[in-house]
Design an enzyme around this catalytic site. Structure first.
Site, PDB file in Angstrom:
ATOM      1  CG  ASP A  96      -2.249   0.786   0.849  1.00  0.00           C
ATOM      2  OD1 ASP A  96      -2.163   1.663   0.029  1.00  0.00           O
ATOM      3  OD2 ASP A  96      -3.121   0.706   1.516  1.00  0.00           O
TER       4      ASP A  96
HETATM    5  C1  BGC Z   1      -5.003   3.253   0.220  1.00  0.00           C
HETATM    6  C2  BGC Z   1      -5.089   2.288  -1.316  1.00  0.00           C
HETATM    7  C3  BGC Z   1      -4.952   2.897  -2.328  1.00  0.00           C
HETATM    8  C4  BGC Z   1      -3.537   3.643  -2.337  1.00  0.00           C
HETATM    9  C5  BGC Z   1      -3.118   4.447  -3.582  1.00  0.00           C
HETATM   10  C6  BGC Z   1      -3.820   4.142  -0.245  1.00  0.00           C
HETATM   11  O1  BGC Z   1      -3.947   5.153   0.842  1.00  0.00           O
HETATM   12  O2  BGC Z   1      -5.219   2.418   1.275  1.00  0.00           O
HETATM   13  O3  BGC Z   1      -6.432   1.590  -1.252  1.00  0.00           O
HETATM   14  O4  BGC Z   1      -5.156   2.116  -3.551  1.00  0.00           O
HETATM   15  O5  BGC Z   1      -3.574   4.751  -1.350  1.00  0.00           O
HETATM   16  O6  BGC Z   1      -3.872   5.485  -3.899  1.00  0.00           O
END
Ligand code: BGC
Length: 748
Positions: free
Chosen positions: A286
């Site tokens: 993530d």
């Molecule tokens: C989220 C993800 C997301 C990623 C990219 C993170 O804050 O938890 O679900 O895909 O950011 O934007």
């Protein structure tokens, strides 16, 4: 591989010529043809959802000529949504995009900030709980296809979705992104979605692996759960995504699991996902969820994304990783495995082929998909005296009340935010349905106001009723024949990065419901929300009640069609709506949000209805609940056997009759209850379902199939799934609490 089957044909055919009479030869050939066409079909399905063998040799040869620098260059982001390819060899890198419910707007290359384009708007797809409420994996496939098309049309490779974390508590800020509290429904919807996305030459990245069931302290909290709970409840959708959909990516969550960050968690990433389940794709962190070079490298992470700053070379999985290899701390084979996975994804996405699908966006085809999902997602919870559907020809006047009748729901909630090309609000949908907006009056009824509370880094809804707006709403309610009252949450309340403090309807909406229903008892309440809300007042006061979700670009048209009977509602709740928050297992057990940054899932496998049913707690509305304008009768349940072996299929057959004058769809649910278990089991578990369309006054035979093995539980001592011999009850119903037919079978 392709030579073997044809040899088989030659041999078998000559055998036929010699030993069988002419007519029986024809029968044999027919059976053979049938068999071969089935196995072709199987092969086709396999290649649709698996990585192709044909690229593997090429990938090995590429790895053989790469320098260590080139290898580590592709293991981390080089932009906020981009990772590198191998320039020297003309191999392109990967472009990623959020998120589960629509392709995110273009950001600056190195930050989440918008680029401010006017050309990047897309379709807003119904969010996770809405899609799951359809109980229709075919529609999940369609939604996936639509998302895949839009992903490609924006030049992206990997869509960061679906989000399949189990809904453990309704207050989790990302509940709307996720599907359900049940692992079986979760898996079915996830597989459809992923197959759809990947059929468009886009990759799907399932998230958040694993146990991101709350946003509170998500970056620091460690989840403790038993191995059985992990295997039976939280893992199944990820497993199904790998085994049945060939998912290309898995995103490691922010939180820790048993004390170790998910992106460093060798047990979960390497042992479970890659070794046990055979995942061949990439584990992506993530954004900003990587914290150590060595741990990430050895913990099964393949790509580090989102680590702050432009200096990508200093990312954990960049030059520091190269140096760790050079000093012998990380074996180069570990790097090679990561590179192999990334190249595998690049090749299987057909990135080097000229005929790769280019997708399209905002098309009529995609709008139709979104409409179909939205229409099937709406759940009718109450319909006293059959007040619904409304009659377009006879209705005289309507007061549409509630700010959610006009509130766009595509934008907000952080990374799942969608810049929608269009979004039909409920008020617009009703106006266009009636063609004559003269008969509709609108009043906001409440104001979505927020306050801040010291120490809390989140907007908190101000729940003080707005008396002036309520008075105006009451006036309009009195002056009109029918009221349609839109309440619920919005995308500021339900959001990534924070949990709700409670499940109350916000902004004084209960006061509004009381005042409006008092002024006009002919009031239909529509809840617009992604997660469960406290509906005690709404249920008590309103003769009709519906859940209509954050339901995508076509939300307003779908709800108008349901209210006026052009669509017969067929959605079912993908979660339990409790009488009070404390009835939910995690809250009842004081196991949310954890203590000292550890949250122990004390309820174990008893999540959602498993808890309510086992502990005999009445929900307000149970899992799987949802009524229709039709009535359905269930009869004649038969099983193919009385007693089953481990490798048998339990084949069930029953009759469902639509006893009304309206065509309708019914979700036929099959739960299993273990009667003689020596270990603690949930009162019942969903194991199969079907959603037939049954014309008015007709009956249909419904077949359901369950693998006997799927009745197993995970034995922690033996570290394996165990199918206990004994009796099991098959429970067939219209919801988890409305069981219409039962049959006892046994496992030998
Ligand atoms: C989220 C993800 C997301 C990623 C990219 C993170 O804050 O938890 O679900 O895909 O950011 O934007």
């Amino acid at each position: 591989m392709s030579e073997q089957p044809s040899k088989l044909i030659v041999n078998t055919t000559s055998f036929v010529k010699i030993s069988l009479s002419f007519s029986s030869a024809w029968i044999f050939l027919f059976i053979l043809f049938f068999f071969l066409s089935c196995s072709n079909q199987k092969d086709k399905m396999k290649t649709e959802c698996q990585f192709e063998e044909k690229y593997e040799k090429k990938i090995d040869s590429i790895i053989g000529i790469l320098t260590l620098e080139e290898k580590v260059q592709i293991l981390h982001g080089i932009g906020i949504f981009e990772s590198a390819g191998i320039e020297r060899l003309g191999i392109p890198g990967l472009k990623y995009t959020d998120g589960p419910t629509g392709v995110r707007e273009e950001t600056q290359q190195h930050s989440f900030s918008s680029l401010g384009l006017t050309t990047d708007s897309v379709t807003f797809f119904p969010t996770g709980t809405a899609l799951a409420a359809t109980w229709n994996p075919e529609l999940a496939l369609k939604q996936g296809e639509g998302l895949g098309m839009e992903t490609r049309s924006r030049g992206k490779d990997i869509l960061l979705g679906p989000g399949v974390n189990i809904i453990r508590t309704p207050v989790c800020g990302r509940t709307f992104e996720y599907f359900t509290e049940d692992p079986f429904l979760n898996s079915q919807i996830a597989v459809g979605y992923i197959r759809g996305v990947q059929s468009q030459d886009a990759g799907s990245c399932i998230k958040h692996y694993i146990a991101n069931n709350q946003e509170f302290e998500r970056g620091r909290v460690s989840v403790e759960m038993s191995e059985r709970t992990f295997r039976e409840i939280y893992l199944p959708a990820f497993r199904a995504a790998v085994e049945n959909a060939g998912v290309m990516g898995a995103m490691g969550a922010y939180n820790k699991f048993r004390g170790e960050y998910l992106c460093h968690n060798a047990y979960l990433n390497q042992e479970i996902l890659k070794d046990d389940l055979g995942f061949k794709g990439i584990v992506i962190s993530d954004w900003g969820a990587t914290h150590s070079t060595m741990k990430a490298a050895l913990g099964g992470l393949d790509i580090e994304m989102g680590t702050r700053g432009r200096d990508y070379d200093s990312n954990y999985m960049a030059l520091p990783l190269r140096d760790s290899v050079l000093v012998g701390k990380v074996p180069e084979e570990v790097i090679d495995d990561k590179v192999r996975r990334i190249l595998r994804v690049i090749y299987n996405l057909e990135k080097l082929n000229n005929d790769r699908k280019q997708g399209s966006r905002n098309t009529v085809e995609i709008s139709n998909i979104v409409y179909s999902v939205a229409a099937e997602a709406i759940v009718l919870l109450k319909n006293e005296n059959k007040i619904l559907p409304l009659n377009k020809k006879t209705i005289k006047s309507i007061a549409v009340i509630g700010q959610n009748a006009t509130q766009p729901q595509s934008f907000g909630g952080f990374t799942a935010s969608v810049k929608a090309k269009y979004e039909v609000s409920p008020l617009e949908g009703l106006k266009s349905k009636l063609g004559d907006s003269q008969i509709i009056e609108y009043a906001a009824g409440y104001e979505p106001k927020f306050k801040s509370i010291e120490g809390l880094r989140m907007p908190v809804p101000d729940n003080t009723p707005n008396e002036a707006l309520i008075a105006e709403a009451v006036e309009k309610a009195k002056q009109n024949e029918t009221v349609i009252l839109f309440v619920g949450t919005n995308r500021t309340i339900e959001s990534e990065a924070w949990d709700r403090l409670d499940i109350m309807l916000p902004f004084g909406q209960d006061e509004l419901i009381k005042a409006v229903t008092e002024a006009n008892p002919n009031t239909i309440v529509v809840v617009v929300a992604g997660a469960p809300c406290d509906l005690n007042i709404a249920k008590e006061k309103a003769p009709a009640l519906l859940y209509s979700w954050y339901n995508g670009s076509e939300a307003g048209n779908a709800i108008a069609d349901v209210l006026f009977g052009d669509v017969n509602p067929s959605g079912k709740l993908p979660f339990t709506i409790p009488v009070k928050l404390n009835d939910i297992a995690a809250h009842a057990m004081d196991a949310y949000p954890g203590k000292d940054l550890v949250v122990e899932y004390k309820e174990g496998i008893l999540v959602g209805y498993r808890w309510f049913d086992t502990k005999d707690i009445d929900p307000l509305y149970c899992f799987g609940y949802g009524i229709s304008y039709s009535d359905f009768e269930y009869t004649n349940l038969k099983a193919n056997k009385k007693s089953y072996n481990e490798n048998d299929d339990i084949e069930l057959d029953l009759m469902v009759s639509n006893t009304s004058n309206l065509d309708g769809k019914e979700v036929v649910q099959c739960y299993i209850r273990a009667l003689d278990s020596k270990v603690s089991r949930a009162d019942k578990e969903l194991k199969a379902f079907a959603k037939p369309e049954i014309p008015a006054n007709e009956s249909k035979n419904i077949q359901l199939k369950i693998k006997a093995k799927d009745l197993s539980y995970y034995d922690e001592e033996k570290s394996k799934w165990v199918l206990e011999p004994g009796n099991y009850e098959v429970l067939i119903g219209s919801s988890s609490r409305d069981i219409r037919l039962k049959k006892t079978i046994s496992i030998k």
